[in-house]
Design a protein around this motif. Sequence first.
Motif, mmCIF file in Angstrom:
data_model
loop_
_atom_site.group_PDB
_atom_site.id
_atom_site.type_symbol
_atom_site.label_atom_id
_atom_site.label_comp_id
_atom_site.label_asym_id
_atom_site.label_seq_id
_atom_site.Cartn_x
_atom_site.Cartn_y
_atom_site.Cartn_z
ATOM 1 N N LEU A 125 26.662 -32.166 -55.183
ATOM 2 C CA LEU A 125 27.468 -32.387 -56.385
ATOM 3 C C LEU A 125 28.561 -33.389 -56.060
ATOM 4 C CD1 LEU A 125 27.875 -31.110 -59.276
ATOM 5 C CD2 LEU A 125 29.562 -29.630 -58.217
ATOM 6 N N ASP A 126 28.785 -34.333 -56.988
ATOM 7 C CA ASP A 126 29.889 -35.275 -56.838
ATOM 8 C C ASP A 126 30.747 -35.235 -58.076
ATOM 9 O OD1 ASP A 126 29.293 -37.067 -54.355
ATOM 10 O OD2 ASP A 126 27.357 -36.737 -55.361
ATOM 11 N N VAL A 127 32.036 -35.096 -57.890
ATOM 12 C CA VAL A 127 32.945 -35.119 -59.026
ATOM 13 C C VAL A 127 33.983 -36.209 -58.784
ATOM 14 C CG1 VAL A 127 34.538 -33.802 -60.438
ATOM 15 C CG2 VAL A 127 32.611 -32.641 -59.350
ATOM 16 N N VAL A 128 34.025 -37.181 -59.698
ATOM 17 C CA VAL A 128 34.959 -38.294 -59.592
ATOM 18 C C VAL A 128 36.272 -37.899 -60.272
ATOM 19 C CG1 VAL A 128 35.350 -40.704 -60.258
ATOM 20 C CG2 VAL A 128 33.052 -39.939 -59.611
ATOM 21 N N ALA A 129 37.391 -38.365 -59.717
ATOM 22 C CA ALA A 129 38.702 -38.044 -60.277
ATOM 23 C C ALA A 129 38.764 -38.437 -61.751
ATOM 24 C CB ALA A 129 39.790 -38.751 -59.487
ATOM 25 N N GLY A 130 39.280 -37.547 -62.576
ATOM 26 C CA GLY A 130 39.453 -37.812 -63.993
ATOM 27 C C GLY A 130 38.226 -37.538 -64.846
ATOM 28 N N GLU A 131 37.148 -37.142 -64.188
ATOM 29 C CA GLU A 131 35.884 -36.927 -64.882
ATOM 30 C C GLU A 131 35.819 -35.501 -65.470
ATOM 31 O OE1 GLU A 131 31.430 -38.348 -63.482
ATOM 32 O OE2 GLU A 131 32.573 -37.079 -62.140
ATOM 33 N N PHE A 132 35.039 -35.363 -66.538
ATOM 34 C CA PHE A 132 34.728 -34.034 -67.061
ATOM 35 C C PHE A 132 33.266 -33.753 -66.757
ATOM 36 C CE2 PHE A 132 36.320 -30.927 -70.421
ATOM 37 C CZ PHE A 132 35.357 -29.971 -70.111
ATOM 38 N N VAL A 133 33.026 -32.805 -65.862
ATOM 39 C CA VAL A 133 31.659 -32.483 -65.471
ATOM 40 C C VAL A 133 31.298 -31.094 -66.002
ATOM 41 C CG1 VAL A 133 30.083 -32.089 -63.536
ATOM 42 C CG2 VAL A 133 31.830 -33.873 -63.386
ATOM 43 N N SER A 134 30.170 -31.004 -66.704
ATOM 44 C CA SER A 134 29.651 -29.701 -67.115
ATOM 45 C C SER A 134 28.484 -29.338 -66.214
ATOM 46 C CB SER A 134 29.130 -29.734 -68.556
ATOM 47 O OG SER A 134 30.175 -29.888 -69.462
ATOM 48 N N ILE A 135 28.466 -28.095 -65.782
ATOM 49 C CA ILE A 135 27.292 -27.602 -65.066
ATOM 50 C C ILE A 135 26.615 -26.614 -66.000
ATOM 51 C CG2 ILE A 135 26.470 -26.304 -63.073
ATOM 52 C CD1 ILE A 135 28.780 -27.402 -61.508
ATOM 53 N N VAL A 136 25.365 -26.925 -66.357
ATOM 54 C CA VAL A 136 24.678 -26.052 -67.301
ATOM 55 C C VAL A 136 23.459 -25.437 -66.627
ATOM 56 C CG1 VAL A 136 23.274 -27.890 -68.345
ATOM 57 C CG2 VAL A 136 23.841 -25.876 -69.688
ATOM 58 N N GLY A 137 23.224 -24.166 -66.926
ATOM 59 C CA GLY A 137 22.083 -23.465 -66.342
ATOM 60 C C GLY A 137 21.890 -22.162 -67.074
ATOM 61 N N PRO A 138 20.685 -21.609 -67.004
ATOM 62 C CA PRO A 138 20.407 -20.375 -67.743
ATOM 63 C C PRO A 138 21.198 -19.189 -67.177
ATOM 64 C CG PRO A 138 18.559 -20.937 -66.325
ATOM 65 C CD PRO A 138 19.499 -22.085 -66.261
ATOM 66 N N SER A 139 21.276 -18.120 -67.935
ATOM 67 C CA SER A 139 21.975 -16.903 -67.518
ATOM 68 C C SER A 139 21.406 -16.384 -66.201
ATOM 69 C CB SER A 139 21.829 -15.820 -68.589
ATOM 70 O OG SER A 139 23.022 -15.699 -69.284
ATOM 71 N N GLY A 140 22.285 -16.012 -65.299
ATOM 72 C CA GLY A 140 21.846 -15.397 -64.053
ATOM 73 C C GLY A 140 21.357 -16.375 -63.009
ATOM 74 N N VAL A 141 21.458 -17.687 -63.293
ATOM 75 C CA VAL A 141 20.925 -18.669 -62.348
ATOM 76 C C VAL A 141 21.816 -18.796 -61.108
ATOM 77 C CG1 VAL A 141 22.092 -20.713 -63.262
ATOM 78 C CG2 VAL A 141 19.838 -20.942 -62.223
ATOM 79 N N GLY A 142 23.080 -18.436 -61.255
ATOM 80 C CA GLY A 142 23.998 -18.517 -60.120
ATOM 81 C C GLY A 142 25.205 -19.405 -60.396
ATOM 82 N N LYS A 143 25.556 -19.567 -61.658
ATOM 83 C CA LYS A 143 26.677 -20.441 -62.016
ATOM 84 C C LYS A 143 28.008 -19.893 -61.498
ATOM 85 C CE LYS A 143 25.808 -20.186 -66.419
ATOM 86 N NZ LYS A 143 24.629 -19.301 -66.417
ATOM 87 N N THR A 144 28.199 -18.596 -61.713
ATOM 88 C CA THR A 144 29.450 -17.990 -61.239
ATOM 89 C C THR A 144 29.521 -18.042 -59.718
ATOM 90 O OG1 THR A 144 29.635 -16.561 -63.179
ATOM 91 C CG2 THR A 144 30.793 -15.851 -61.194
ATOM 92 N N THR A 145 28.381 -17.794 -59.082
ATOM 93 C CA THR A 145 28.332 -17.863 -57.620
ATOM 94 C C THR A 145 28.731 -19.260 -57.150
ATOM 95 O OG1 THR A 145 26.538 -16.253 -57.653
ATOM 96 C CG2 THR A 145 26.841 -17.506 -55.615
ATOM 97 N N LEU A 146 28.187 -20.285 -57.806
ATOM 98 C CA LEU A 146 28.519 -21.671 -57.464
ATOM 99 C C LEU A 146 30.017 -21.917 -57.617
ATOM 100 C CD1 LEU A 146 27.941 -24.668 -56.942
ATOM 101 C CD2 LEU A 146 27.231 -24.892 -59.325
ATOM 102 N N LEU A 147 30.569 -21.481 -58.751
ATOM 103 C CA LEU A 147 31.989 -21.721 -59.006
ATOM 104 C C LEU A 147 32.885 -20.981 -58.013
ATOM 105 C CD1 LEU A 147 32.962 -23.079 -61.988
ATOM 106 C CD2 LEU A 147 34.487 -21.158 -61.627
#
Lengths: 265, 258
Positions: free
Chosen positions: A39-61
């Motif tokens: 994952l790359d996040v550039v300063a000032g950018e708005f990045v959305s991470i989208v994925g189905p329920s239970g895929v591991g989004k909270t774990t990633l965050l």
Amino acid sequence: MTIQDSPAAATTHVMQVRGMSMSYGTGAAFNPILQDLDLDVVAGEFVSIVGPSGVGKTTLLRCLSGLLTPQAGTITVSGDEVHGPHPDLAVVFQDYSRSLMPWMTTRENVAFPLQGKGLGKAERNALADENLAAVGLAGQGDKYPWEMSGGMQQRVAIARALAYQAKVLLMDEPFASVDAQTRFDLEDLVLKLQHELGVTILLVTHDIDEALYLADKVVVIAEKPATVVDVIETGFGEDRDQLATKADPRFAEARARIMHRLKKD
Amino acid sequence: MNPTLSRPAWLLLARLGAVALILALWQTVVSAGLLPSMVPGIADVASAIVTSLSNPLFWGALGRTLLAALAGWMIATVVGVVLGLLIGSIRFLDRSTSILIDFGRSFPVLALMPVVIMLLGSTTTMEIVVVALSALWPVLVQTIYGARRQEAAVADTVAVFRIPAGLRFRRVLLPGAMPFIATGVRISSAISILVAVGVEVISQAPGIGRQITLMQQNQQWDVAFAYLFFTGLVGWGIAVGLQKIEDKLLTWKRQMND
Ligand SMILES: Nc1ncnc2c1ncn2[C@@H]1O[C@H](COP(=O)(O)OP(=O)(O)OP(=O)(O)O)[C@@H](O)[C@H]1O
Ligand SMILES: [Mg+2]
């Protein structure tokens, strides 16, 4: 996805993730969640991470915010390798109402992290009031969180993250539990604040429309264990409108692409 | 039923009725000669209560007892809250001390009195030590419960915003555990007075407990009962006062439960 590894690109990246893997449990209970994620996040950018329920989004965050330590890979924030919560990061939790402390007024809640930073009382309260006003809660500092609606509590959580003056805001499904109109209002509020303050936002959601509407860049995660399956630059620019932007042909096209990506597995 | 009376008024009436019933029963039993002759009637106790009110000896003794109880109770509260927050919030400590605490809370401290008296004599210091040792457990156990039950979202918030340990202790752990602490402190207040009086009766350390014993030895049963009455009254007053403070301090808890 494209990976830029030149040193010049690295300096503008406020956050970089390389080869991150995360699992829960051991032996028979071994449960791989994230696999070789970049994952790359550039300063000032708005990045959305989208994925189905239970895929591991909270774990990633939670990994990104330093609350969990991944088994493999590296996370860098502002050039530092992350081994715990980084001072340049603030988080707005999905469980926002529980993340506010009921024994503190909203002003105290917003000012509290600043006390940890060593700011004096007058300065803390001034910053708290300023940021409460920024999220549309001017003059509400003496109220307690439990005297407020869910949408207002979410604004307090956002004000707290802003007042902390982090470079990157991490948000975990921040608008999942409010009604549709409140949700649109909060989305537009976050967009406005991002443009005014130039803060970088990384938002996690299962809602494809929300991800597209808000982001400069949408990162799609899927499969089990989860990895990045697509990265889309939205290109909608700064002026967004709940009706016009969502009616944009590029919006429909991107949405179809993401749905296709998520369906394939 | 009188429809013009509000519910609190009814409650008050019912409570007074219960007290009157007990008193009537007492008087009946005493008048009927069912009890040994040394048990005084209500009129005797009432007049002894009135005379005690102007007796400096009584006030002095009661004051001593209350001060000793208060000192022991405060020590128990401070030690119990600090230790409890530490133990309840540090899993390693929690695990390693759980047996010790289960043992300590059921340990009959009063049975240890001969040893304590041998060490410290029949003094107020000894009394305070025994009170503190007895009153410690409810506070400690309740505080541990409270500190264990921190919301996961609150713990994450504290970690992400890098709240320093001392600040976390004061502004997060302590208020978060406060509903439990309050219960422990209230239970301990009653224990403190009971134990203080009991210690004075057993050890003859100065105070209202010793006065009660002396009056009994002098066959002044009405005065002994009057003193007992005052002791109960003080305990009740403190419990009511603490409940009031608790209600004020924990508005957020009540509001959240609504
Ligand atoms: N602490 C934990 N211990 C063990 N397994 C966990 C833990 N937390 C999450 N999991 C598992 O990891 C998987 C991913 O969970 P996670 O909460 O990261 O998903 P998510 O994408 O955020 O889901 P949702 O959309 O429901 O919020 C789930 O299968 C979950 O059961
Ligand atoms: Mg989640």
